[in-house]
Design a protein around this motif. Structure first.
Motif, PDB file in Angstrom:
ATOM      1  N   ARG A 192      -5.745 -14.455  -9.749  1.00 14.44           N
ATOM      2  CA  ARG A 192      -4.365 -14.576 -10.230  1.00 14.44           C
ATOM      3  C   ARG A 192      -3.919 -13.398 -11.089  1.00 14.44           C
ATOM      4  NH1 ARG A 192      -3.714 -20.865 -12.295  1.00 14.44           N
ATOM      5  NH2 ARG A 192      -3.477 -21.848 -10.222  1.00 14.44           N
ATOM      6  N   SER A 193      -4.852 -12.853 -11.911  1.00 17.60           N
ATOM      7  CA  SER A 193      -4.462 -11.801 -12.844  1.00 17.60           C
ATOM      8  C   SER A 193      -4.028 -10.526 -12.131  1.00 17.60           C
ATOM      9  CB  SER A 193      -5.617 -11.494 -13.802  1.00 17.60           C
ATOM     10  OG  SER A 193      -6.731 -10.977 -13.093  1.00 17.60           O
ATOM     11  N   GLN A 194      -4.405 -10.372 -10.868  1.00 10.90           N
ATOM     12  CA  GLN A 194      -4.038  -9.166 -10.129  1.00 10.90           C
ATOM     13  C   GLN A 194      -2.674  -9.277  -9.467  1.00 10.90           C
ATOM     14  OE1 GLN A 194      -7.232  -8.406  -7.375  1.00 10.90           O
ATOM     15  NE2 GLN A 194      -8.651  -7.703  -8.972  1.00 10.90           N
ATOM     16  N   ALA A 195      -2.105 -10.466  -9.427  1.00  7.73           N
ATOM     17  CA  ALA A 195      -0.792 -10.666  -8.794  1.00  7.73           C
ATOM     18  C   ALA A 195       0.333 -10.165  -9.709  1.00  7.73           C
ATOM     19  CB  ALA A 195      -0.593 -12.139  -8.481  1.00  7.73           C
ATOM     20  N   LYS A 196       1.448  -9.726  -9.111  1.00  7.83           N
ATOM     21  CA  LYS A 196       2.601  -9.234  -9.855  1.00  7.83           C
ATOM     22  C   LYS A 196       3.783 -10.176  -9.633  1.00  7.83           C
ATOM     23  CE  LYS A 196       0.206  -5.597 -10.935  1.00  7.83           C
ATOM     24  NZ  LYS A 196      -0.375  -5.452 -12.291  1.00  7.83           N
ATOM     25  N   LYS A 197       4.569 -10.376 -10.683  1.00 10.43           N
ATOM     26  CA  LYS A 197       5.711 -11.285 -10.585  1.00 10.43           C
ATOM     27  C   LYS A 197       6.908 -10.653  -9.888  1.00 10.43           C
ATOM     28  CE  LYS A 197       4.538 -13.997 -14.696  1.00 10.43           C
ATOM     29  NZ  LYS A 197       4.983 -14.494 -16.017  1.00 10.43           N
ATOM     30  N   LEU A 198       6.990  -9.314  -9.977  1.00 10.74           N
ATOM     31  CA  LEU A 198       8.128  -8.604  -9.389  1.00 10.74           C
ATOM     32  C   LEU A 198       7.613  -7.512  -8.452  1.00 10.74           C
ATOM     33  CD1 LEU A 198      10.311  -8.158 -12.605  1.00 10.74           C
ATOM     34  CD2 LEU A 198      10.639  -9.850 -10.779  1.00 10.74           C
ATOM     35  N   PRO A 199       8.420  -7.183  -7.433  1.00 14.29           N
ATOM     36  CA  PRO A 199       8.014  -6.114  -6.515  1.00 14.29           C
ATOM     37  C   PRO A 199       7.841  -4.793  -7.265  1.00 14.29           C
ATOM     38  CG  PRO A 199       9.827  -7.370  -5.592  1.00 14.29           C
ATOM     39  CD  PRO A 199       9.689  -7.819  -7.023  1.00 14.29           C
ATOM     40  N   CYS A 216       0.842  -1.198   0.000  1.00  7.47           N
ATOM     41  CA  CYS A 216       0.000   0.000   0.000  1.00  7.47           C
ATOM     42  C   CYS A 216       0.881   1.254   0.000  1.00  7.47           C
ATOM     43  CB  CYS A 216      -0.894  -0.011   1.240  1.00  7.47           C
ATOM     44  SG  CYS A 216      -1.894   1.482   1.445  1.00  7.47           S
ATOM     45  N   PRO A 217       0.649   2.194  -0.885  1.00  5.62           N
ATOM     46  CA  PRO A 217       1.460   3.415  -0.931  1.00  5.62           C
ATOM     47  C   PRO A 217       1.262   4.311   0.288  1.00  5.62           C
ATOM     48  CG  PRO A 217      -0.406   3.585  -2.435  1.00  5.62           C
ATOM     49  CD  PRO A 217      -0.394   2.180  -1.934  1.00  5.62           C
ATOM     50  N   LYS A 218       0.258   4.009   1.097  1.00  4.00           N
ATOM     51  CA  LYS A 218      -0.019   4.864   2.250  1.00  4.00           C
ATOM     52  C   LYS A 218       0.511   4.276   3.554  1.00  4.00           C
ATOM     53  CE  LYS A 218      -3.763   7.467   4.430  1.00  4.00           C
ATOM     54  NZ  LYS A 218      -5.220   7.777   4.388  1.00  4.00           N
ATOM     55  N   CYS A 219       0.257   2.971   3.773  1.00  7.24           N
ATOM     56  CA  CYS A 219       0.650   2.367   5.059  1.00  7.24           C
ATOM     57  C   CYS A 219       1.667   1.241   4.911  1.00  7.24           C
ATOM     58  CB  CYS A 219      -0.576   1.837   5.780  1.00  7.24           C
ATOM     59  SG  CYS A 219      -1.331   0.395   4.979  1.00  7.24           S
ATOM     60  N   ALA A 220       2.030   0.880   3.678  1.00  8.99           N
ATOM     61  CA  ALA A 220       3.035  -0.158   3.376  1.00  8.99           C
ATOM     62  C   ALA A 220       2.581  -1.579   3.695  1.00  8.99           C
ATOM     63  CB  ALA A 220       4.351   0.140   4.100  1.00  8.99           C
ATOM     64  N   GLU A 221       1.287  -1.773   4.012  1.00  9.62           N
ATOM     65  CA  GLU A 221       0.759  -3.125   4.178  1.00  9.62           C
ATOM     66  C   GLU A 221       0.576  -3.779   2.807  1.00  9.62           C
ATOM     67  OE1 GLU A 221       0.042  -5.004   6.815  1.00  9.62           O
ATOM     68  OE2 GLU A 221       0.836  -3.488   8.192  1.00  9.62           O
ATOM     69  N   LEU A 222       0.539  -5.141   2.804  1.00 10.19           N
ATOM     70  CA  LEU A 222       0.368  -5.853   1.543  1.00 10.19           C
ATOM     71  C   LEU A 222      -1.026  -5.585   0.959  1.00 10.19           C
ATOM     72  CD1 LEU A 222       2.003  -9.331   2.306  1.00 10.19           C
ATOM     73  CD2 LEU A 222       3.060  -7.257   1.385  1.00 10.19           C
ATOM     74  N   ILE A 223      -1.071  -5.600  -0.375  1.00  8.86           N
ATOM     75  CA  ILE A 223      -2.331  -5.353  -1.077  1.00  8.86           C
ATOM     76  C   ILE A 223      -3.092  -6.664  -1.249  1.00  8.86           C
ATOM     77  CG2 ILE A 223      -3.366  -4.628  -3.274  1.00  8.86           C
ATOM     78  CD1 ILE A 223      -2.299  -2.318  -1.636  1.00  8.86           C
ATOM     79  N   GLU A 224      -4.377  -6.643  -0.907  1.00  2.63           N
ATOM     80  CA  GLU A 224      -5.221  -7.820  -1.111  1.00  2.63           C
ATOM     81  C   GLU A 224      -5.597  -7.925  -2.589  1.00  2.63           C
ATOM     82  OE1 GLU A 224      -9.403  -9.852   0.475  1.00  2.63           O
ATOM     83  OE2 GLU A 224      -8.760  -7.887   1.229  1.00  2.63           O
ATOM     84  N   ILE A 225      -5.505  -9.145  -3.125  1.00  3.29           N
ATOM     85  CA  ILE A 225      -5.880  -9.376  -4.521  1.00  3.29           C
ATOM     86  C   ILE A 225      -7.003 -10.399  -4.576  1.00  3.29           C
ATOM     87  CG2 ILE A 225      -3.623  -8.748  -5.469  1.00  3.29           C
ATOM     88  CD1 ILE A 225      -2.924 -11.689  -5.622  1.00  3.29           C
ATOM     89  N   LYS A 226      -7.792 -10.351  -5.651  1.00  7.27           N
ATOM     90  CA  LYS A 226      -8.978 -11.202  -5.759  1.00  7.27           C
ATOM     91  C   LYS A 226      -8.763 -12.426  -6.639  1.00  7.27           C
ATOM     92  CE  LYS A 226     -11.311  -8.267  -3.292  1.00  7.27           C
ATOM     93  NZ  LYS A 226     -11.681  -8.589  -1.897  1.00  7.27           N
TER      94      LYS A 226
END
Length: 446
Positions: free
Chosen positions: A84-91, A72-82
């Motif tokens: 597979r297509s929303q996942a990223k291979k690289l940070p 999260c750009p605001k609190c740095a917590e991980l982003i919840e995804i719904k």
């Protein structure tokens, strides 16, 4: 949270069923290259699901998934995804906020929206209170506004006297620019906004200003200063003695320009010519000026010719329809310049069946005895007589000397018959008496 050796997704299980947990882990499992180990189609049959439920929605109901490559750009917590297509291979930086930050932001936005809505309601209520105190002395309004109100009453009767109306209700007022005519009455304070009768969404915030959807605004006739009913006001306007020649003539020009522009629109639509707002305004200005001399039906013939010329031009090499349409404003102007320069008599076109005159045209026609075939010069003369300004001895006296001089020259050259025929020809072409006398006189002297 439980993390598999080959996962970049943190899983928060919402189920304790071992089979469901195994299915979820296999769905999200990836190899060292970030590729999913198993296809969704291969996993779909591993567990019994209700009819119509997809594997993705089944898993989403039983597990929250968080991508370690998105924070999260605001609190740095991980982003919840719904899925597979929303996942990223690289940070990488996440575009969206995490669930909690998004909820906080949505709550703030909702509260701001509610606050704005409350402020809008407050301001509209205050506006209505102020409107309720306004009255009009209808005996003091301009001649042009009287004629517009009489025409509006015909267009929407009985709504002008008995209730609210929208611009859409006024379609019978004029061939075009109906909103402009209503806006003139609004700016003069003769018709008032009635926000209490407008449908939701008519008034809205744009930044820090209240805007409106013009076509949805509900209007009503302003109350009379003498507390007469709307019906009584309309009847009193019908007995008006007109005195403002300039105002009435300008109203006729506005109405007639709308009449010609409507015809232009019909012809352009027939030949698929599209004109910009700037081009339409240029044409409107040219035609309104020409209407001081010619009739509406004569300018219809000009429009008819120019639009067809443009359609023919569109078929030529190196031309296309947009380029051809762009020539229409200049062609109309040059055509009218040639007509005036060479004293050409314009033809008159009949009113198309799909092009009604409008109640404003009817009212002007009744008080002036004019229609689409009446030249601008003749309308100007009729308005002058209607308002009593034609009774001045100076009006005819101005022409006495030029007429006397013209007839003396004509008799001296024995061309009186030719002079009279030319005079009649110029009048039919839309020129006034003064112009005709001057034009013939210059010809005889040359």
């Amino acid at each position: 949270m439980k993390k598999d050796l080959y996962m970049t997704i943190r899983l928060q299980m919402l189920t304790e069923d071992p089979k469901e947990i195994e299915l979820i882990e296999r769905y999200w499992a990836v190899d060292e290259f970030g590729q999913y180990l198993e296809k969704v189609s291969a996993l779909a049959g591993l567990i019994e699901m209700a009819q119509g439920v997809t594997l993705t929605s089944f898993i989403r109901q039983r597990c929250n998934a968080f991508d370690e490559n998105q924070v999260c750009p605001k609190c740095a917590e991980l982003i919840e995804i719904k899925n597979r297509s929303q996942a990223k291979k690289l940070p990488q930086p996440a575009i969206k906020l995490c669930t909690l930050c998004q909820k906080d932001q949505d709550d703030i936005a909702l509260e701001a929206k509610r606050s704005k809505a409350a402020e809008l309601e407050r301001q509209l209520a205050e506006f209505c209170r102020n409107q309720s105190t306004l009255t009009v002395d209808y005996s003091a309004i301009s001649d042009a506004h009287v004629l517009m109100l009489l025409a509006l009453d015909r267009a929407i009767t009985p709504r002008l006297a008995n209730g609210g109306f929208t611009i859409g209700d006024c379609r019978g007022l004029a061939p075009l620019y109906i909103g402009d005519f209503v806006l003139q009455l609004r700016e003069a304070g003769l018709v008032l906004d009635d926000p209490s009768k407008a449908r939701p969404g008519t008034y809205y915030w744009e930044g820090d200003e209240i805007w409106m959807v013009r076509d949805q605004v509900v209007y009503r006739l302003a109350p009379d200063a003498e507390s007469r009913s709307a019906d009584e006001v309309i009847r009193s306007l019908s007995d008006r003695v007109y005195t403002d020649a300039e105002g009435i003539f300008n109203l006729w020009l506005d109405y007639s320009a709308a009449d010609v522009m409507r015809y232009l629109g019909i012809q352009c639509e027939l030949y698929n010519h599209e004109l910009t707002e700037q081009e339409l305004e240029e044409i409107k200005s040219t035609l309104r000026s020409a209407l001081e001399t010619y009739s509406v039906s004569q300018l219809w013939s000009v429009v008819w010719k120019v639009v067809r010329d443009a359609a023919s031009l569109a078929n030529r090499e190196y031309y296309n329809r947009p380029k051809a349409a762009a020539t229409i404003p200049g062609k109309i102007r040059r055509n009218l310049e040639k007509v005036r320069r060479e004293s050409i008599e314009l033809k008159s076109w009949s009113r198309p069946d799909q092009h009604p005159a409008g109640t404003l045209g009817m009212v002007l026609g009744e008080i002036l005895s004019v229609d689409e075939n009446t030249s601008g010069h003749m309308v100007s003369s009729l308005v002058t007589w209607l308002t009593g300004q034609g009774c001045s001895p100076s009006v005819g006296a101005e022409l006495d000397e030029p007429i006397r001089e013209l007839m003396t020259i004509a008799l001296a050259h024995d061309v009186s018959s030719s002079v009279m025929l030319r005079f009649a020809e110029l009048i039919r072409a839309g020129h006034d008496v003064g112009f005709a006398i001057e034009e013939i006189g210059e010809t005889l002297r040359s």
